[in-house]
Write a protein that holds these residues in place. Structure first.
Motif, mmCIF file in Angstrom:
data_model
loop_
_atom_site.group_PDB
_atom_site.id
_atom_site.type_symbol
_atom_site.label_atom_id
_atom_site.label_comp_id
_atom_site.label_asym_id
_atom_site.label_seq_id
_atom_site.Cartn_x
_atom_site.Cartn_y
_atom_site.Cartn_z
ATOM 1 N N ASN A 137 16.883 2.582 19.466
ATOM 2 C CA ASN A 137 16.357 3.598 20.373
ATOM 3 C C ASN A 137 16.634 5.003 19.839
ATOM 4 O OD1 ASN A 137 14.950 4.149 22.793
ATOM 5 N ND2 ASN A 137 16.860 4.718 23.794
ATOM 6 N N GLY A 138 16.908 5.086 18.549
ATOM 7 C CA GLY A 138 17.217 6.383 17.947
ATOM 8 C C GLY A 138 16.057 6.913 17.137
ATOM 9 N N ALA A 139 16.375 7.676 16.108
ATOM 10 C CA ALA A 139 15.340 8.269 15.266
ATOM 11 C C ALA A 139 14.613 7.208 14.460
ATOM 12 C CB ALA A 139 15.982 9.294 14.325
ATOM 13 N N LYS A 140 13.372 7.505 14.128
ATOM 14 C CA LYS A 140 12.590 6.599 13.301
ATOM 15 C C LYS A 140 13.250 6.417 11.945
ATOM 16 C CE LYS A 140 9.118 5.906 16.132
ATOM 17 N NZ LYS A 140 8.795 4.571 16.659
ATOM 18 N N GLY A 141 13.139 5.201 11.421
ATOM 19 C CA GLY A 141 13.684 4.919 10.109
ATOM 20 C C GLY A 141 15.057 4.270 10.137
ATOM 21 N N ARG A 142 15.640 4.093 11.323
ATOM 22 C CA ARG A 142 16.978 3.511 11.409
ATOM 23 C C ARG A 142 16.967 1.995 11.558
ATOM 24 N NH1 ARG A 142 20.111 7.661 15.529
ATOM 25 N NH2 ARG A 142 20.384 9.384 14.068
ATOM 26 N N SER A 143 15.882 1.428 12.052
ATOM 27 C CA SER A 143 15.852 -0.022 12.271
ATOM 28 C C SER A 143 15.881 -0.754 10.937
ATOM 29 C CB SER A 143 14.597 -0.417 13.058
ATOM 30 O OG SER A 143 13.444 -0.284 12.247
ATOM 31 N N VAL A 144 16.277 -2.033 11.003
ATOM 32 C CA VAL A 144 16.328 -2.849 9.798
ATOM 33 C C VAL A 144 14.941 -2.943 9.167
ATOM 34 C CG1 VAL A 144 16.776 -5.166 8.910
ATOM 35 C CG2 VAL A 144 18.316 -4.166 10.604
ATOM 36 N N TRP A 188 3.193 16.500 1.218
ATOM 37 C CA TRP A 188 4.062 15.430 0.741
ATOM 38 C C TRP A 188 4.145 15.381 -0.777
ATOM 39 C CZ3 TRP A 188 7.102 12.543 3.918
ATOM 40 C CH2 TRP A 188 6.854 12.681 5.286
ATOM 41 N N SER A 189 3.537 16.345 -1.442
ATOM 42 C CA SER A 189 3.528 16.331 -2.908
ATOM 43 C C SER A 189 4.925 16.460 -3.493
ATOM 44 C CB SER A 189 2.638 17.461 -3.444
ATOM 45 O OG SER A 189 3.076 18.720 -2.950
ATOM 46 N N ASN A 190 5.834 17.076 -2.725
ATOM 47 C CA ASN A 190 7.200 17.254 -3.229
ATOM 48 C C ASN A 190 8.142 16.137 -2.788
ATOM 49 O OD1 ASN A 190 7.143 17.958 -0.558
ATOM 50 N ND2 ASN A 190 8.399 19.791 -0.774
ATOM 51 N N ARG A 191 7.581 15.121 -2.072
ATOM 52 C CA ARG A 191 8.432 14.029 -1.594
ATOM 53 C C ARG A 191 7.934 12.644 -2.012
ATOM 54 N NH1 ARG A 191 9.170 15.919 4.612
ATOM 55 N NH2 ARG A 191 7.326 17.168 4.137
ATOM 56 N N LEU A 192 6.664 12.539 -2.312
ATOM 57 C CA LEU A 192 6.085 11.252 -2.684
ATOM 58 C C LEU A 192 5.539 11.288 -4.102
ATOM 59 C CD1 LEU A 192 4.075 10.295 0.546
ATOM 60 C CD2 LEU A 192 6.359 9.512 -0.113
ATOM 61 N N VAL A 220 -1.140 5.357 0.062
ATOM 62 C CA VAL A 220 -1.091 5.589 1.505
ATOM 63 C C VAL A 220 -2.426 6.141 1.992
ATOM 64 C CG1 VAL A 220 -0.194 7.959 1.550
ATOM 65 C CG2 VAL A 220 0.410 6.372 3.374
ATOM 66 N N SER A 221 -3.131 6.886 1.131
ATOM 67 C CA SER A 221 -4.487 7.352 1.479
ATOM 68 C C SER A 221 -5.429 6.176 1.647
ATOM 69 C CB SER A 221 -5.017 8.297 0.392
ATOM 70 O OG SER A 221 -4.219 9.448 0.260
ATOM 71 N N ALA A 222 -5.305 5.177 0.760
ATOM 72 C CA ALA A 222 -6.137 3.972 0.872
ATOM 73 C C ALA A 222 -5.834 3.228 2.163
ATOM 74 C CB ALA A 222 -5.894 3.069 -0.337
ATOM 75 N N TYR A 223 -4.559 3.168 2.527
ATOM 76 C CA TYR A 223 -4.185 2.497 3.781
ATOM 77 C C TYR A 223 -4.743 3.251 4.979
ATOM 78 C CZ TYR A 223 -1.370 1.000 7.730
ATOM 79 O OH TYR A 223 -0.977 0.550 8.970
ATOM 80 N N VAL A 224 -4.582 4.574 4.989
ATOM 81 C CA VAL A 224 -5.084 5.389 6.097
ATOM 82 C C VAL A 224 -6.599 5.263 6.203
ATOM 83 C CG1 VAL A 224 -5.427 7.771 6.884
ATOM 84 C CG2 VAL A 224 -3.167 7.020 6.094
ATOM 85 N N ALA A 225 -7.284 5.259 5.071
ATOM 86 C CA ALA A 225 -8.744 5.114 5.090
ATOM 87 C C ALA A 225 -9.157 3.788 5.700
ATOM 88 C CB ALA A 225 -9.297 5.247 3.675
ATOM 89 N N ARG A 253 4.636 3.485 6.996
ATOM 90 C CA ARG A 253 5.642 3.109 7.997
ATOM 91 C C ARG A 253 6.954 3.858 7.789
ATOM 92 N NH1 ARG A 253 4.275 -1.965 10.362
ATOM 93 N NH2 ARG A 253 2.092 -1.738 10.977
ATOM 94 N N ALA A 254 7.263 4.171 6.550
ATOM 95 C CA ALA A 254 8.530 4.845 6.252
ATOM 96 C C ALA A 254 8.475 6.345 6.517
ATOM 97 C CB ALA A 254 8.923 4.591 4.798
ATOM 98 N N ASN A 255 7.264 6.936 6.505
ATOM 99 C CA ASN A 255 7.187 8.398 6.544
ATOM 100 C C ASN A 255 6.278 8.989 7.618
ATOM 101 O OD1 ASN A 255 8.678 9.178 3.874
ATOM 102 N ND2 ASN A 255 7.257 7.560 3.256
ATOM 103 N N CYS A 256 5.348 8.225 8.150
ATOM 104 C CA CYS A 256 4.272 8.827 8.939
ATOM 105 C C CYS A 256 4.250 8.440 10.417
ATOM 106 C CB CYS A 256 2.912 8.478 8.320
ATOM 107 S SG CYS A 256 2.805 8.815 6.546
ATOM 108 N N VAL A 257 5.028 7.429 10.808
ATOM 109 C CA VAL A 257 4.894 6.902 12.170
ATOM 110 C C VAL A 257 5.364 7.881 13.241
ATOM 111 C CG1 VAL A 257 5.012 4.491 11.449
ATOM 112 C CG2 VAL A 257 7.118 5.708 12.001
#
Length: 203
Positions: free
Chosen positions: A45-52, A148-152, A160-165, A99-103
């Motif tokens: 129930n906390g911040a995103k990215g903490r679950s297993v 996201w150019s400085n992080r991905l 991820v663009s292909a997935y979003v499309a 799932r790791a960055n955009c949810v």
């Protein structure tokens, strides 16, 4: 006869020895009960990215960096995104990046939260397929969509663009209302021809 103490319980003449649990076991049990609400709040129930599951997605995305040697550095344009839209295994890599960055902004299924719904037919900053990559790479909306150019890695942005499309047209139930304008359908991906057997033999 044993002189060990017995409890007051008796069932059909069967008596029960009084063998209490060790004190350390009881305290460990109590400590686990006290600890469990904090564990639940932090991981579920906390911040995103903490679950297993989210941590697994991050680890998977990190592992894919090792696989990028197979495809080299991709070009961030419409034809490349279209090409990888048809490659299910690589789209799954894009999904793990999403799932790791955009949810937190776009929802777990792309239904939209702070950010727009990615599963309808309307777009605010996209007119052609290649614009998805540009928006992810450079950001949009005066920083509302961060760059996201400085992080991905460039390949992660393409995938991820292909997935979003591929989310387009799914119209996830309960999604954010459509924003922007409808645009023409995505182009069909160019199918790569496999080299002929005789050409391979000559080479």
């Amino acid at each position: 006869m044993s002189e060990a103490p017995k409890t007051d319980h008796a069932y059909d003449g069967i008596e029960e020895y009084d063998n209490p649990l060790p004190g350390w076991w009881k305290w460990l049990f109590i400590a686990s009960i006290v600890f469990s609400p904090f564990y639940w709040v932090y991981y579920h129930n906390g911040a995103k990215g903490r679950s297993v599951e989210d941590q697994y997605g991050v680890a998977l995305a990190e592992n894919t960096r090792l696989q990028f040697a197979e495809i080299g550095d991709l070009k961030l344009d419409g034809p490349t995104i279209a090409k990888f839209m048809a490659k299910e295994s690589w789209v799954k890599v894009g999904e793990s990046v999403f799932r790791a960055n955009c949810v937190s902004c776009h929802g777990r299924e792309g239904e939209g939260k702070v950010g727009p719904n990615l599963t309808d037919e309307a777009y605010k900053n996209v007119a052609v397929l290649g614009d998805i990559g540009k928006v992810i790479n450079n950001g949009a909306g005066n920083g509302a969509m961060p760059k996201w150019s400085n992080r991905l890695h460039i390949n992660e942005i393409v995938l991820v663009s292909a997935y979003v499309a591929n989310l387009r047209g799914q119209n996830v139930e309960g999604g954010r209302p459509a924003e922007g304008r409808e645009i023409p359908p995505w182009p069909e991906p160019v199918v790569e021809e496999e080299p002929a057997a005789d050409e391979e033999a000559k080479s």
